[in-house]
Scaffold this motif. Structure first.
Motif, PDB file in Angstrom:
ATOM      1  N   GLY B 201     -23.431  -6.194 -14.357  1.00 56.59           N
ATOM      2  CA  GLY B 201     -23.460  -6.214 -13.009  1.00 56.59           C
ATOM      3  C   GLY B 201     -22.067  -7.148 -12.781  1.00 56.59           C
ATOM      4  N   LEU B 202     -22.111  -8.210 -13.437  1.00 54.93           N
ATOM      5  CA  LEU B 202     -20.740  -9.224 -13.297  1.00 54.93           C
ATOM      6  C   LEU B 202     -19.590  -8.392 -13.629  1.00 54.93           C
ATOM      7  CD1 LEU B 202     -21.995 -12.462 -15.146  1.00 54.93           C
ATOM      8  CD2 LEU B 202     -22.015 -11.845 -12.753  1.00 54.93           C
ATOM      9  N   GLY B 203     -19.764  -7.689 -14.648  1.00 59.74           N
ATOM     10  CA  GLY B 203     -18.506  -6.835 -15.216  1.00 59.74           C
ATOM     11  C   GLY B 203     -18.090  -5.767 -14.000  1.00 59.74           C
ATOM     12  N   GLY B 204     -19.085  -5.285 -13.482  1.00 60.90           N
ATOM     13  CA  GLY B 204     -18.642  -4.249 -12.477  1.00 60.90           C
ATOM     14  C   GLY B 204     -18.007  -4.933 -11.255  1.00 60.90           C
ATOM     15  N   VAL B 205     -18.542  -5.815 -10.676  1.00 62.45           N
ATOM     16  CA  VAL B 205     -17.601  -6.864  -9.747  1.00 62.45           C
ATOM     17  C   VAL B 205     -16.595  -7.333 -10.073  1.00 62.45           C
ATOM     18  CG1 VAL B 205     -17.958  -8.637  -8.094  1.00 62.45           C
ATOM     19  CG2 VAL B 205     -20.049  -7.325  -8.660  1.00 62.45           C
ATOM     20  N   ALA B 206     -16.397  -7.702 -11.301  1.00 63.12           N
ATOM     21  CA  ALA B 206     -15.018  -7.997 -11.812  1.00 63.12           C
ATOM     22  C   ALA B 206     -13.980  -7.019 -11.889  1.00 63.12           C
ATOM     23  CB  ALA B 206     -15.228  -8.718 -13.254  1.00 63.12           C
ATOM     24  N   PHE B 207     -14.704  -5.799 -12.329  1.00 60.37           N
ATOM     25  CA  PHE B 207     -13.653  -4.635 -12.347  1.00 60.37           C
ATOM     26  C   PHE B 207     -13.317  -4.317 -10.860  1.00 60.37           C
ATOM     27  CE2 PHE B 207     -13.701  -3.272 -16.419  1.00 60.37           C
ATOM     28  CZ  PHE B 207     -14.912  -2.847 -17.033  1.00 60.37           C
ATOM     29  N   GLY B 208     -14.072  -4.125  -9.871  1.00 59.98           N
ATOM     30  CA  GLY B 208     -13.943  -4.143  -8.754  1.00 59.98           C
ATOM     31  C   GLY B 208     -12.524  -5.134  -8.015  1.00 59.98           C
ATOM     32  N   MET B 209     -12.835  -6.237  -8.551  1.00 54.59           N
ATOM     33  CA  MET B 209     -11.667  -7.139  -8.191  1.00 54.59           C
ATOM     34  C   MET B 209     -10.677  -7.027  -8.758  1.00 54.59           C
ATOM     35  SD  MET B 209     -14.181 -10.829  -8.294  1.00 54.59           S
ATOM     36  CE  MET B 209     -12.805 -11.668  -7.480  1.00 54.59           C
ATOM     37  N   THR B 210     -10.544  -6.573  -9.997  1.00 53.94           N
ATOM     38  CA  THR B 210      -9.029  -6.311 -10.633  1.00 53.94           C
ATOM     39  C   THR B 210      -8.647  -5.224 -10.193  1.00 53.94           C
ATOM     40  OG1 THR B 210     -10.320  -5.388 -12.533  1.00 53.94           O
ATOM     41  CG2 THR B 210      -9.509  -7.683 -12.816  1.00 53.94           C
ATOM     42  N   LEU B 211      -9.341  -4.306  -9.821  1.00 44.43           N
ATOM     43  CA  LEU B 211      -8.763  -2.926  -9.393  1.00 44.43           C
ATOM     44  C   LEU B 211      -8.127  -3.051  -7.922  1.00 44.43           C
ATOM     45  CD1 LEU B 211     -11.521  -0.193 -10.434  1.00 44.43           C
ATOM     46  CD2 LEU B 211      -8.957  -0.419 -11.377  1.00 44.43           C
ATOM     47  N   GLY B 212      -8.587  -3.798  -7.128  1.00 42.60           N
ATOM     48  CA  GLY B 212      -8.244  -3.992  -5.867  1.00 42.60           C
ATOM     49  C   GLY B 212      -8.974  -3.046  -4.886  1.00 42.60           C
ATOM     50  N   ALA B 213      -8.799  -1.832  -5.213  1.00 39.31           N
ATOM     51  CA  ALA B 213      -9.736  -0.884  -4.533  1.00 39.31           C
ATOM     52  C   ALA B 213     -10.244   0.064  -5.305  1.00 39.31           C
ATOM     53  CB  ALA B 213      -8.587   0.133  -3.523  1.00 39.31           C
ATOM     54  N   PHE B 214     -11.506   0.522  -4.952  1.00 39.52           N
ATOM     55  CA  PHE B 214     -12.248   1.178  -6.073  1.00 39.52           C
ATOM     56  C   PHE B 214     -13.469   2.210  -5.313  1.00 39.52           C
ATOM     57  CE2 PHE B 214     -16.219  -1.244  -5.161  1.00 39.52           C
ATOM     58  CZ  PHE B 214     -15.766  -2.350  -4.983  1.00 39.52           C
ATOM     59  N   SER B 215     -14.065   3.134  -5.828  1.00 41.43           N
ATOM     60  CA  SER B 215     -14.876   3.965  -5.147  1.00 41.43           C
ATOM     61  C   SER B 215     -15.890   4.387  -5.987  1.00 41.43           C
ATOM     62  CB  SER B 215     -14.302   5.295  -4.793  1.00 41.43           C
ATOM     63  OG  SER B 215     -14.113   5.973  -6.210  1.00 41.43           O
ATOM     64  N   VAL B 216     -16.948   5.034  -5.792  1.00 35.12           N
ATOM     65  CA  VAL B 216     -17.940   5.249  -6.552  1.00 35.12           C
ATOM     66  C   VAL B 216     -17.758   5.977  -8.086  1.00 35.12           C
ATOM     67  CG1 VAL B 216     -19.631   5.258  -4.818  1.00 35.12           C
ATOM     68  CG2 VAL B 216     -18.557   7.354  -5.466  1.00 35.12           C
ATOM     69  N   SER B 217     -16.401   6.563  -8.086  1.00 32.66           N
ATOM     70  CA  SER B 217     -16.208   6.957  -9.359  1.00 32.66           C
ATOM     71  C   SER B 217     -15.745   6.247 -10.372  1.00 32.66           C
ATOM     72  CB  SER B 217     -14.928   8.271  -9.060  1.00 32.66           C
ATOM     73  OG  SER B 217     -14.045   7.465  -8.514  1.00 32.66           O
ATOM     74  N   MET B 218     -15.686   4.896  -9.983  1.00 32.90           N
ATOM     75  CA  MET B 218     -15.288   3.913 -11.056  1.00 32.90           C
ATOM     76  C   MET B 218     -16.087   3.887 -12.033  1.00 32.90           C
ATOM     77  SD  MET B 218     -16.477   0.346  -9.206  1.00 32.90           S
ATOM     78  CE  MET B 218     -15.664  -1.071 -10.518  1.00 32.90           C
ATOM     79  N   GLY B 219     -17.509   4.359 -12.116  1.00 32.50           N
ATOM     80  CA  GLY B 219     -18.435   4.225 -13.102  1.00 32.50           C
ATOM     81  C   GLY B 219     -17.950   4.919 -14.293  1.00 32.50           C
ATOM     82  N   SER B 220     -17.510   5.990 -14.094  1.00 29.19           N
ATOM     83  CA  SER B 220     -17.425   7.000 -15.175  1.00 29.19           C
ATOM     84  C   SER B 220     -16.230   6.580 -15.981  1.00 29.19           C
ATOM     85  CB  SER B 220     -17.474   8.357 -14.767  1.00 29.19           C
ATOM     86  OG  SER B 220     -16.704   8.677 -13.662  1.00 29.19           O
ATOM     87  N   THR B 221     -14.961   6.229 -15.186  1.00 31.39           N
ATOM     88  CA  THR B 221     -13.892   5.558 -15.732  1.00 31.39           C
ATOM     89  C   THR B 221     -14.114   4.426 -16.745  1.00 31.39           C
ATOM     90  OG1 THR B 221     -12.933   5.964 -13.679  1.00 31.39           O
ATOM     91  CG2 THR B 221     -11.667   4.628 -15.145  1.00 31.39           C
ATOM     92  N   PHE B 222     -15.031   3.560 -16.235  1.00 30.20           N
ATOM     93  CA  PHE B 222     -15.183   2.492 -17.145  1.00 30.20           C
ATOM     94  C   PHE B 222     -16.176   2.709 -17.907  1.00 30.20           C
ATOM     95  CE2 PHE B 222     -12.245  -0.650 -15.743  1.00 30.20           C
ATOM     96  CZ  PHE B 222     -12.101  -0.444 -14.312  1.00 30.20           C
ATOM     97  N   LEU B 223     -17.068   3.661 -18.006  1.00 24.25           N
ATOM     98  CA  LEU B 223     -17.826   3.921 -19.052  1.00 24.25           C
ATOM     99  C   LEU B 223     -17.183   4.188 -20.377  1.00 24.25           C
ATOM    100  CD1 LEU B 223     -20.876   4.657 -19.825  1.00 24.25           C
ATOM    101  CD2 LEU B 223     -20.329   7.115 -19.157  1.00 24.25           C
ATOM    102  N   VAL B 224     -16.181   4.836 -20.217  1.00 22.92           N
ATOM    103  CA  VAL B 224     -15.068   5.480 -21.391  1.00 22.92           C
ATOM    104  C   VAL B 224     -14.822   4.034 -21.950  1.00 22.92           C
ATOM    105  CG1 VAL B 224     -13.208   6.694 -22.035  1.00 22.92           C
ATOM    106  CG2 VAL B 224     -14.479   7.536 -20.274  1.00 22.92           C
ATOM    107  N   ILE B 225     -14.078   3.077 -21.039  1.00 21.33           N
ATOM    108  CA  ILE B 225     -13.397   1.989 -21.748  1.00 21.33           C
ATOM    109  C   ILE B 225     -14.647   1.048 -22.428  1.00 21.33           C
ATOM    110  CG2 ILE B 225     -12.056  -0.022 -21.171  1.00 21.33           C
ATOM    111  CD1 ILE B 225     -10.959   1.381 -19.191  1.00 21.33           C
ATOM    112  N   ILE B 226     -15.596   0.962 -21.807  1.00 27.58           N
ATOM    113  CA  ILE B 226     -16.530   0.161 -22.280  1.00 27.58           C
ATOM    114  C   ILE B 226     -17.062   0.719 -23.809  1.00 27.58           C
ATOM    115  CG2 ILE B 226     -19.147  -0.687 -22.147  1.00 27.58           C
ATOM    116  CD1 ILE B 226     -18.585  -0.505 -18.848  1.00 27.58           C
TER     117      ILE B 226
END
Lengths: 280, 295, 338
Positions: B201-226
């Motif tokens: 959860g913390l990571g998700g919000v942090a991602f959102g902050m670093t990305l600047g703009a995000f959408s619901v598709s961020m999940g699959s993007t970051f799944l790969v990276i994680i």
């Protein structure tokens, strides 16, 4: 120093009787398997160190030793599943240069496994059929040509499988999934399956492990029948009583090397062997 | 050259953010032996819950904590109500991945149903820019990095020095033995899911902050990276995940700089494939070998 | 509601999905793990068929000035055959990765990542396959000749063509799966070590199956693209992959008819059937979300209530292929079983 059964050898003071046994008229011919200076090293461990021996035809050669002696590794090398780091294995006079389990199997060496060697999700009959090699229907073209092409061979194989199963009283389990059989029944199916391939050399990895007495006796009888028909076998086992009954020639391993060879009686008589076995 | 170092600096920030979720994912796997694929969507949901709170005027930092707690609690529920029952039924590990994917879809598209597919951003003060040699970082990035680092230290302390942490490690090593030693497995399991969930959860919000703009598709993007970070570092090994996150973070940023930003994700992909081909169990000794994951 | 158009759409979608699902099931049958990257074969087939019909990027066929790396104008059925070849090669490559003995869930996740990354590569490199916009205005096969001038007539023709291809594929699959080759593949899934010990080259078998499965997936994509006349990354995202293996899981793996049932339920009922529902709050995007949520719930239910699928893998009673002889009970058997 190759341990040849035809010559008496002395290992740590222990004497071996000259081997003059022949079984039911099959002449003792050239060694079907010859292992020379075999060694296996991986990850800093040396499970097999400088092992050399040859195996007689139409006989069951026992391979015993304490846990960790390297018996299974040695068997795996012969079966082509493990690559040796040193030495060689020669089958029927020809060196096995590129060992892989399936290539070795095609040469005529078949094996059983200590644990779960059967195909659980296949029926008993299908397990048996998997034992037979060179099936017409296993190539893509053959499969596409359909039953008309491979049906006759399949029927012949099924008939043969049935006969084998009948010999061992398992024919009523033909269409049962192998995983639904008891441990002893599965072991027998595995051995029968190995027989389907008409192997020249059969490797048995602890065939009696976890088997109850009556089933074990049945297996012994069947193996003796195979031997009488001329099949050569190597059997890794801990059940020394069975080894005594089945094998006239037994190799003892400890810490990766062969430390003795002879009949069980001779081996039991040697104090060095007994000590090595217990010390492991 | 200074650009390369600067990118490395960004890489470290990215790494910190990735590490949060990657450590959660890998710890989760270490202790429960389940790859929770749904974490991608949980991460997204957390980001959007923080967004919803943020829109009503809550500071992003409080929203982050709230989202973290929410994800922690829902993770425990997810395990209790879905994964554990399936496990008890004898579902295979592979089957659990399928279950995870089904959950991923349900959570992701529920999020999309609520918030739509468009891009959103948080409202927060990014703060001044700090220059340290060739490194260029703004205040928010530093704070995020600080949070990530602080969390990693906390996790390390938890695992190494607390009794509970030791119970977790014991359960990871051998659940049956741990149980017979009196460790309450259900409690440890719940705590693990909570911790992993909170980190995600913390990571998700942090991602959102670093990305600047995000959408619901961020999940699959970051799944790969994680997943790449966790597997690279040695699956099941928390420190491995941190190391993996560092490698992935820096590689991503350097690729972005040296090749093109469109290819930054591809860097993670190539790393993952290389790792799998050459050394599937990862850099540090994780649990791959003795769990029979990679031979 | 144009029933004709609707019917042809359902038929084509269900049959192409079925062909793809069979390919996926073929791979599953020999590895025991669903290849989560399977959708990239479908995409590869679609793109290949597209560029083999659109013609060279600098040529006259590319009216919309789309960017892609190469092309040709080949007559039907060459684009489809080309697609199958590409799918086969791609299948081989993926199969090589799958050869590593990874635990089931590990392998599954790896495959999933492979498919997501393929998506990124296509999205990132616009010159490759026109990035996010994808390829459009792809001519349908056999359009310019004969009386077929598009419209419902062509739609029915194309449905018929698709069904014919589907039947042929089904026939081929049946032959493969019921043959000793099919049995060897199942054996590899059950116990790879033992299959090797029985003289089967399991690595070669797996690669074969990945190539075949890849070809089927590609064929499916090629047929689809001839109907939709467009193909973009939106059509082959991660969620689309999931639908394919939902069909296999829900319907029953290892069973051709089972997979067909699964394909019908997933692609026929859920995806197309939802078009019947009134638009909820006038929001078609919401309806789309509901589709996916329903699919996810269906998987969970299916895994819980009937994990083996609606029609599970059949037990092969081979004994019926020979005349039943007198069954000796214990007889001369060396072993007696209580």
């Amino acid at each position: 120093m190759a341990l040849d059964p035809a010559q008496p050898t002395s290992v740590a003071g222990f004497r071996q009787r000259p081997d003059a046994v022949e079984s039911s008229g099959v002449p003792a011919g050239p060694p079907i398997l010859e292992v020379a200076a075999l060694g296996v090293t991986f990850g800093g461990v040396r499970p097999v160190v400088d092992v050399s021996f040859s195996v007689k035809r139409a006989a069951i050669t026992g391979l015993i030793g304490p846990n960790g002696a390297g018996k299974s590794t040695l068997l795996n090398v012969i079966a082509g599943a493990v690559r040796p780091s040193a030495g060689s294995v020669a089958f029927e006079g020809k060196r096995i240069t590129r060992p892989s389990a399936h290539a070795v199997a095609r040469l005529g060496i078949t094996r059983t496994f200590q644990l779960s060697g059967e195909f659980g999700g296949l029926t008993v009959l299908e397990n048996m059929l998997m034992g037979a090699r060179a099936q017409r229907g296993e190539s893509v073209i053959g499969a596409l040509l359909g039953r008309r092409y491979w049906g006759a061979q399949e029927r012949a194989l099924i008939t043969r499988a049935k006969e084998l199963l009948e010999e061992c009283g398992l024919v009523s389990k033909l269409d049962d999934y192998a995983r639904d059989l008891s441990g002893g029944q599965r072991r027998i199916v595995e051995i029968l399956r190995a027989t389907m391939a008409d192997p020249k050399l059969l490797l048995l990895d602890e065939p009696f492990a976890g088997i109850n007495k009556s089933t074990a006796r049945g297996i012994e009888t069947y193996l003796a029948t195979l031997r009488a028909r001329g099949m050569t076998m190597i059997m890794v086992e801990h059940e020394l009583a069975s080894v005594d009954r089945m094998c006239e020639d037994v190799l003892v391993m400890a810490r990766g090397s062969v430390i003795g060879r002879g009949t069980m009686r001779d081996l039991r008589g040697s104090r060095d062997i007994r000590q090595a076995y217990l010390a492991g | 050259m200074s650009l390369v170092i600067e990118a490395a600096g960004f890489g470290v920030v990215t790494a910190g953010v990735v590490a949060l979720a990657a450590v959660g994912f890998t710890l989760q796997f270490a202790i429960t032996n389940i790859f929770n694929v749904a974490v991608g969507s949980q991460l997204t949901l957390a980001a959007f819950i923080a967004y919803a709170l943020n829109r009503t005027g809550v500071s992003i930092w409080y929203a982050m904590i709230a989202a973290g707690l929410f994800t922690g609690v829902t993770s425990v529920l997810l395990n209790r109500m879905i994964f554990q029952p399936f496990l008890r039924r004898g579902t295979s590990f592979f089957g659990l991945v399928v279950v995870g994917i089904a959950l991923l879809l349900i959570i992701q598209f529920s999020s999309q149903a609520i918030w739509g597919a468009s891009f959103v951003s948080y409202q927060f003060n990014a703060g001044g820019v700090f220059k340290w040699g060739p490194l260029l970082l703004n205040r928010t990035s530093l704070i995020l990095l600080g949070i990530a680092a602080g969390t990693m230290v906390a996790v390390h302390l938890l695992l190494t020095y607390t009794r509970f942490g030791k119970s977790m490690r014991a359960t990871a090593a051998d659940p049956e033995l741990a149980s017979s030693c009196g460790i309450r497995i259900q409690l440890v399991t719940d705590a693990t899911w909570f911790l992993a969930g909170m980190l995600s959860g913390l990571g998700g919000v942090a991602f959102g902050m670093t990305l600047g703009a995000f959408s619901v598709s961020m999940g699959s993007t970051f799944l790969v990276i994680i997943v790449a970070a966790a597997i690279l570092g040695g699956v099941g090994q928390a420190y491995g995940a941190m190391l993996g996150a560092l490698v992935v973070g820096i590689a991503t940023e350097e690729t972005s700089l040296l090749v093109s930003s469109a290819y930054s994700q591809v860097a993670a992909f190539i790393i993952l494939i290389l790792v799998l081909v050459v050394r599937p169990e990862g850099i540090l000794p994780g649990v791959a070998r003795y769990r029979g994951i990679a031979t | 509601m144009n029933w004709g158009f609707f019917a042809t759409t359902v038929i084509i979608y269900v049959v192409t999905s079925l062909i793809a699902a069979w390919g996926l099931d073929l791979q599953f049958g020999s590895t025991g793990v669903l290849n989560f990257s399977f959708i990239i074969f479908v995409a590869a087939g679609a793109y290949t068929a597209a560029i083999l019909t659109l013609g060279s990027p600098s040529g006259p066929g590319n009216v919309a000035q789309q960017q892609y790396f190469a092309g040709a104008t080949l007559p039907f059925p060459l684009p489809w055959i080309g697609a199958m070849v590409v799918g086969g090669i791609l299948g081989l490559l993926v199969g090589l990765v799958a050869l590593k003995r990874l635990r089931g869930d590990y392998e599954a996740i790896v495959m999933l990542v492979v498919s997501l990354m393929a998506l990124y590569i296509v999205l990132s490199d616009v010159g490759f396959l026109n990035g996010a916009s994808g390829l459009a205005l792809i001519p349908s096969p056999l359009q310019s000749g004969g009386n077929l001038t598009g419209g419902t007539g062509y739609g029915w023709f194309y449905s018929g063509l698709t069904v014919v291809v589907g039947v042929i594929v089904g026939f081929v699959m049946h032959r493969l799966m019921e043959s000793p080759l099919g049995r060897a593949l199942r054996a590899v899934r059950e116990n790879e070590r033992a299959a090797e010990a029985m003289g089967r080259n399991t690595a070669a078998l797996r690669l074969l199956v990945f190539a075949l499965g890849g070809s089927l997936g590609a064929l499916s994509g090629a047929i689809l693209v001839g109907f939709i006349n467009a193909w973009s990354p939106g059509a082959w995202g991660f969620a689309e992959t999931f639908l394919l293996f939902a069909a296999v899981i829900v319907g029953g793996q290892g069973n051709l008819v089972g997979v067909a049932v699964g394909a019908f339920i997933i692609f026929g009922l859920i995806i197309q059937g939802v078009l019947f529902l009134p638009q909820i709050g006038g929001d078609s995007a919401l309806t789309e979300c509901l589709q996916w949520i329903t699919a996810g719930l269906l998987i969970l239910l299916s895994m819980w209530l009937r994990p083996q699928g609606i029609i599970p893998e059949r037990r092969r009673r081979l004994s019926r292929w020979i005349a039943p002889a007198r069954r000796k009970r214990n007889g001369s058997g060396l072993l007696r079983w209580r």
